[in-house]
Design an enzyme around this catalytic site. Structure first.
Site, PDB file in Angstrom:
ATOM      1  N   GLU A 144     -53.200 -33.366 110.238  1.00 19.05           N
ATOM      2  CA  GLU A 144     -53.427 -33.461 111.686  1.00 19.05           C
ATOM      3  C   GLU A 144     -52.120 -33.055 112.337  1.00 19.05           C
ATOM      4  O   GLU A 144     -51.222 -33.871 112.514  1.00 19.05           O
ATOM      5  CB  GLU A 144     -53.834 -34.887 112.070  1.00 19.05           C
ATOM      6  CG  GLU A 144     -54.417 -34.965 113.480  1.00 19.05           C
ATOM      7  CD  GLU A 144     -53.361 -34.990 114.577  1.00 19.05           C
ATOM      8  OE1 GLU A 144     -52.737 -33.918 114.879  1.00 19.05           O
ATOM      9  OE2 GLU A 144     -53.159 -36.054 115.149  1.00 19.05           O
ATOM     10  N   GLU A 188     -47.630 -26.829 116.385  1.00 13.21           N
ATOM     11  CA  GLU A 188     -47.010 -27.325 115.146  1.00 13.21           C
ATOM     12  C   GLU A 188     -47.303 -26.426 113.951  1.00 13.21           C
ATOM     13  O   GLU A 188     -47.028 -26.793 112.812  1.00 13.21           O
ATOM     14  CB  GLU A 188     -47.454 -28.765 114.872  1.00 13.21           C
ATOM     15  CG  GLU A 188     -46.909 -29.727 115.905  1.00 13.21           C
ATOM     16  CD  GLU A 188     -47.137 -31.190 115.542  1.00 13.21           C
ATOM     17  OE1 GLU A 188     -46.927 -31.569 114.389  1.00 13.21           O
ATOM     18  OE2 GLU A 188     -47.540 -31.941 116.429  1.00 13.21           O
TER      19      GLU A 188
HETATM   20  C1  LIG Z   1     -49.359 -35.395 114.695  1.00 15.84           C
HETATM   21  S1  LIG Z   1     -48.424 -36.197 113.452  1.00 15.84           S
HETATM   22  C2  LIG Z   1     -49.744 -36.876 112.451  1.00 15.84           C
HETATM   23  C3  LIG Z   1     -49.303 -38.007 111.568  1.00 15.84           C
HETATM   24  C4  LIG Z   1     -50.416 -38.630 110.733  1.00 15.84           C
HETATM   25  N1  LIG Z   1     -50.967 -37.681 109.784  1.00 15.84           N
HETATM   26  C5  LIG Z   1     -51.529 -39.151 111.599  1.00 15.84           C
HETATM   27  O1  LIG Z   1     -52.627 -38.559 111.561  1.00 15.84           O
HETATM   28  O2  LIG Z   1     -51.302 -40.109 112.341  1.00 15.84           O
HETATM   29  C6  LIG Z   1     -47.827 -34.819 112.524  1.00 15.84           C
HETATM   30  C7  LIG Z   1     -46.767 -35.161 111.507  1.00 15.84           C
HETATM   31  O3  LIG Z   1     -46.500 -33.976 110.757  1.00 15.84           O
HETATM   32  C8  LIG Z   1     -45.120 -33.903 110.474  1.00 15.84           C
HETATM   33  N2  LIG Z   1     -44.819 -32.479 110.204  1.00 15.84           N
HETATM   34  C9  LIG Z   1     -44.781 -31.473 111.098  1.00 15.84           C
HETATM   35  N3  LIG Z   1     -44.515 -30.298 110.481  1.00 15.84           N
HETATM   36  C10 LIG Z   1     -44.403 -30.587 109.155  1.00 15.84           C
HETATM   37  C11 LIG Z   1     -44.139 -29.790 108.006  1.00 15.84           C
HETATM   38  N4  LIG Z   1     -43.938 -28.463 108.105  1.00 15.84           N
HETATM   39  N5  LIG Z   1     -44.084 -30.397 106.805  1.00 15.84           N
HETATM   40  C12 LIG Z   1     -44.290 -31.735 106.693  1.00 15.84           C
HETATM   41  N6  LIG Z   1     -44.526 -32.539 107.755  1.00 15.84           N
HETATM   42  C13 LIG Z   1     -44.599 -31.976 108.978  1.00 15.84           C
HETATM   43  C14 LIG Z   1     -44.458 -34.469 111.726  1.00 15.84           C
HETATM   44  O4  LIG Z   1     -43.147 -34.919 111.458  1.00 15.84           O
HETATM   45  C15 LIG Z   1     -45.429 -35.608 112.064  1.00 15.84           C
HETATM   46  O5  LIG Z   1     -45.043 -36.823 111.481  1.00 15.84           O
END
Ligand SMILES: C[S@@+](CC[C@H](N)C(=O)[O-])C[C@H]1O[C@@H](n2cnc3c(N)ncnc32)[C@H](O)[C@@H]1O
Length: 307
Positions: A106, A115
């Site tokens: 997500e 993102e």
């Molecule tokens: C919108 S949050 C969703 C968190 C959780 N999965 C939820 O549904 O509540 C997106 C997460 O993805 C992480 N993120 C963003 N880009 C990423 C990447 N390239 N690799 C790993 N994590 C990433 C961010 O740090 C963030 O914690």
């Protein structure tokens, strides 16, 4: 610890329709004994859902060191040893010790693609998803539409109007506001729906597979006005297709929704059927690594229909 970040995750956990949609999609996607990868795991909520639906093991990948530290504590507090492996780092670099049956993520921004979920997930899938494995979500679409607001908040941008809600106090010329306002994206939760002056048009449509998504470049979209009104803004929103019959969108805004709608306010102007709003979509430069939705910009001009 970054309190704003923690608050953001709290707000995401309070978005019940978001959680229900992912839970339904994971119930359909996860088979007993599956291996699942949670890309951008945050507070591990999607990992926990996958385990609840029978996953044998979850690889939870989180890039942000603060959130990875929080996730480590959550995993320990919930006795996930042996069921969950936490990987801290950019998911694009992950090479896991076994192939997964399902990838879940997500990473939708207010507009959708901020993102880079499609790019990140497809990169993880190329190296770590077994042939025939499933991806949730499988498609992410972003659409723009030309709109006129009703009286909520944005009414301040309009000129004098006889139907103001506070007994005539707003019936004076406010167009100086429009002179001073710099063009820039805003985020807005719609409590009352705006009037659509055009049909929504897609500006990106990513099918999320092991294929590399197309590179995002500035693009031009035409919004054809199909009802007369005062053009006040272009709005942008996403729809993520999680699985058959399960989608998630930030428009219409729903109670508890954690994503505001992306809005590009315009100098107000009357438009008529057949006029076209030509919109150049300008994503932030890749060099800035910007992930802020408000770093996306539009360049708009109205082309009048011949009459
Ligand atoms: C919108 S949050 C969703 C968190 C959780 N999965 C939820 O549904 O509540 C997106 C997460 O993805 C992480 N993120 C963003 N880009 C990423 C990447 N390239 N690799 C790993 N994590 C990433 C961010 O740090 C963030 O914690």
């Amino acid at each position: 610890m970054d309190q704003r970040l923690l608050l953001m995750h709290q707000v995401m956990l309070a978005d019940a329709p978001r959680l229900r949609a992912y839970d339904a999609a994971l119930e359909a996607a996860v088979q007993p004994d599956d291996v699942v990868i949670d890309v951008g795991a945050g507070t591990l909520v999607l990992s926990m859902m996958a385990l609840r639906h029978g996953a044998r093991h979850v690889y939870a990948i989180e890039a942000d060191p603060t959130m990875a530290a929080v996730a480590e504590r959550i995993a320990a507090d919930n006795d996930l040893k042996g069921k969950l492996t936490l990987v801290q780092g950019d998911a694009r670099a992950a090479n896991l010790p076994e192939k997964a049956d399902v990838i879940v993520s997500e990473m939708m921004g207010n507009l959708g693609p901020e993102e880079e979920m499609a790019t990140v997930v497809s990169s993880v899938a190329r190296r770590n998803l077994r042939h025939g494995g499933r991806i949730v979500p499988r498609r992410l679409v972003t659409e723009l539409a030309a709109i006129e607001f009703d009286n909520e908040g944005w009414g301040l941008w309009r000129d004098a109007t006889p139907d103001d809600p506070i007994g005539g106090v707003l019936s004076y010329r406010l167009d100086a506001l429009q002179e001073f306002a710099e063009p820039g994206a805003q985020l807005h939760f719609f409590q009352r729906e705006p009037t659509f002056l055009s049909s929504p048009e897609p500006i990106s449509d990513d099918i999320i597979t092991t294929e590399r998504p197309r590179k995002r470049a500035p693009s031009t979209t035409k919004l054809t006005i199909n009802r007369p009104g005062t053009l006040q803004a272009i709005m942008g929103y996403f729809t993520a297709e999680l699985t058959d019959g399960v989608s998630l969108s930030n428009y219409p805004s729903y109670p508890g929704c954690n994503w505001a709608v992306w809005v590009w306010p315009l100098r107000h102007g009357a438009v008529r059927e057949g006029d076209e709003v030509v919109v150049d979509v300008l994503p932030p430069s890749r060099r800035t690594q910007a992930r802020e939705p408000t770093d996306w910009r539009l360049d708009c001009r109205v082309v009048r229909a011949r009459r």
